[in-house]
Design an enzyme around this catalytic site. Structure first.
Site, mmCIF file in Angstrom:
data_model
loop_
_atom_site.group_PDB
_atom_site.id
_atom_site.type_symbol
_atom_site.label_atom_id
_atom_site.label_comp_id
_atom_site.label_asym_id
_atom_site.label_seq_id
_atom_site.Cartn_x
_atom_site.Cartn_y
_atom_site.Cartn_z
ATOM 1 N N ASP A 286 50.955 35.742 39.758
ATOM 2 C CA ASP A 286 49.581 35.331 39.487
ATOM 3 C C ASP A 286 49.040 34.564 40.703
ATOM 4 O O ASP A 286 49.173 35.024 41.829
ATOM 5 C CB ASP A 286 49.527 34.505 38.189
ATOM 6 C CG ASP A 286 48.119 34.350 37.643
ATOM 7 O OD1 ASP A 286 47.672 35.232 36.899
ATOM 8 O OD2 ASP A 286 47.460 33.348 37.963
ATOM 9 N N TYR B 50 39.088 30.065 40.761
ATOM 10 C CA TYR B 50 38.516 31.417 40.734
ATOM 11 C C TYR B 50 37.213 31.473 41.523
ATOM 12 O O TYR B 50 36.962 32.430 42.270
ATOM 13 C CB TYR B 50 38.284 31.857 39.287
ATOM 14 C CG TYR B 50 39.557 32.163 38.548
ATOM 15 C CD1 TYR B 50 39.998 33.465 38.408
ATOM 16 C CD2 TYR B 50 40.331 31.134 38.002
ATOM 17 C CE1 TYR B 50 41.189 33.754 37.739
ATOM 18 C CE2 TYR B 50 41.515 31.404 37.341
ATOM 19 C CZ TYR B 50 41.938 32.710 37.211
ATOM 20 O OH TYR B 50 43.123 32.986 36.564
ATOM 21 N N HIS C 256 53.491 39.644 32.297
ATOM 22 C CA HIS C 256 52.910 38.805 33.335
ATOM 23 C C HIS C 256 53.663 37.498 33.568
ATOM 24 O O HIS C 256 53.523 36.884 34.633
ATOM 25 C CB HIS C 256 51.461 38.482 32.942
ATOM 26 C CG HIS C 256 50.669 37.816 34.009
ATOM 27 N ND1 HIS C 256 50.252 38.464 35.157
ATOM 28 C CD2 HIS C 256 50.190 36.537 34.113
ATOM 29 C CE1 HIS C 256 49.547 37.628 35.913
ATOM 30 N NE2 HIS C 256 49.503 36.464 35.305
#
Length: 461
Positions: A232, A378, A435
């Site tokens: 990630d 982000y 994930h």
């Protein structure tokens, strides 16, 4: 040959020439950009700032009043809409199951909070100040080495995870194993803005700037050469650190290798159209059709668009809202572990994780008020300054290992990766896992990592 045919041939030839020329330009590697490795990111003016170089033990204990307030909030009546008939997690977190999660959190988990907090303290926690920010990290040294070589390892988490992802993984890394000549001294930081690490007070603090801070952390701890592992954000930040600090990166391993350079997307289309040319037949089913790929992208990346554009709005919605925070975070642990879990009324959450482990992670976000600062990353990732650096076009020279777990949202093939990762020595496909492999399948991830390290160090010997 008619005139129109000749014209068409000329037009097609010119078009191909343009594509080839542009491809060559896009594929051309770039040098490491000049970075300020001492840039100040704390509040206020840096003019009078003097960095405190002290590394000190850090107590992650939560004030009792925070826990009492949480109990009060969880005791409030829930006002949730019933899920649609026959729906599991397809519309998001199933409200019927959310009621059960809240009940467990309130009546079972919180009464044993002292036990959970003790568990979270099982590894040594530290804090130091770097470039104006207080950085938290766990530092775990092997208790015994059995003659193995001790290697520093920078272990990086992502969102919506935390250092809690690594609690089952770390003991494997720090315990001598007959499979390997190496054992690891693990440094696992909370990313800036996550958990107990302070978030930046200024804009333009993206993955490149975090990579600088974490490299500086490793230097402060006396490690000028180290291995990096992450998924990630840990993958993006870790690969960035390996690219811009080749003198420090011994090797790089990821369970989510990605290449964000423009040429990757050209290659992705080619690979999906002509998989037989670029993929081993055994791995074709790891790569769905382009239609399926974009469908998944549209369905699962809404959170990313929100957090990349209005992180503070969604942050305000979740801050001090424990039920909403749990739903927002845990929904990702359902879908990102296995997309088929969306069909289940409980999201399959406890198929691979205990509810205590999941709530440990939620609690880290809650008690540190870090959901907003974590989501700002982000926005900084996609700002024009970060994009202008074109870090994905800076080649990574360190030996690289890429592990792919079947239920990850998407995968990149070696064909896509090799322009950036020019020294891939280990490339694997696992028929299980999603994930969060360090938390879901720690032994499988460890075995993959060890296999990679043996190859990487043999090649550099």
């Amino acid at each position: 040959m008619g005139l129109m045919t000749r014209v068409l041939i000329v037009v097609i030839s010119l078009g191909l020439a343009v594509v080839i020329q542009n491809y060559r330009q896009l594929a051309k590697p770039l040098p490491v950009p000049k970075l300020d490795v001492n840039e100040y990111w704390g509040p206020g003016n840096a003019a009078n700032y003097k960095e405190n170089l002290l590394v000190k033990p850090f107590d992650i204990a939560t004030p009792a009043e925070v826990i009492e307030d949480l109990k009060t909030q969880l005791n409030r009546p829930l006002k949730l809409h019933s899920p649609l008939e026959g729906i599991g997690f397809e519309y998001g977190f199933n409200s019927k199951y959310l009621e059960k999660v809240v009940k467990y959190w309130r009546d079972t988990y919180l009464p044993k909070w002292s036990e959970r907090e003790k568990y979270l303290k099982k590894f040594p926690h530290f804090q130091t100040e770097i470039q104006g920010l207080k950085i938290h990290f766990m530092h775990i040294k092997p208790k015994k080495t059995d003659g193995k070589k001790v290697v520093p390892l920078l272990l990086l988490h992502g969102w919506p995870g935390s250092v809690r992802e690594f609690y089952e993984f770390i003991p494997l890394l720090t315990t001598p194993n007959a499979k390997s000549d190496y054992v690891f001294e693990v440094i696992a930081p909370s990313l800036p803005g996550y958990g107990w690490s302070q978030g930046a007070a200024k804009t333009k603090f993206g993955p490149v700037q975090i990579a600088v801070i974490l490299r500086n952390l490793m230097l402060r701890l006396g490690h000028d050469k180290f291995v990096i592992q992450g998924g990630d954000w840990g993958s993006i930040i870790g690969s960035t650190a390996a690219a811009v600090f080749p003198e420090n990166a011994l090797a790089y391993h990821s369970n989510m290798c990605i290449n964000g350079a423009p040429v990757n997307y050209i290659k992705m289309v080619l690979m999906h159209i002509f998989p037989g040319f670029f993929l081993h037949k055994a791995h074709h089913d790891f790569y769905p059709s382009l239609g399926q790929f974009f469908s998944t992208l549209m369905e699962e990346m809404g959170y990313c668009h929100i957090q990349a554009t209005k992180p503070d709005t969604i942050g305000a919605t979740l801050l001090h809202n424990p039920v909403g925070l749990a739903a927002y975070i845990l929904e990702k642990f359902s879908t990102w572990t296995n997309a088929d879990y969306k069909k289940l009324a409980d999201g399959g959450l406890t198929k691979r994780y205990t509810m205590d482990a999941l709530l440990d992670n939620v609690m880290i976000y809650y008690v540190t008020n870090s959901i907003t600062t974590s989501q700002r990353l982000y926005a900084e990732m996609f700002n024009k300054e970060n994009q202008a650096l074109q870090i994905d076009r800076v080649p990574i020279k360190a030996p690289t290992g890429c592990a792919r777990f079947r239920h990850e949202l998407s995968h990149s093939s070696d064909f896509q990766l090799k322009d950036r990762f020019i020294n891939i020595v280990h490339s694997t496909y696992h028929n299980d896992g999603g994930h969060f492999p360090a938390m879901e399948l720690p032994q499988v991830l460890y075995d993959d990592f060890i296999e990679f390290v043996e190859k990487a160090f043999k090649k550099t010997a």
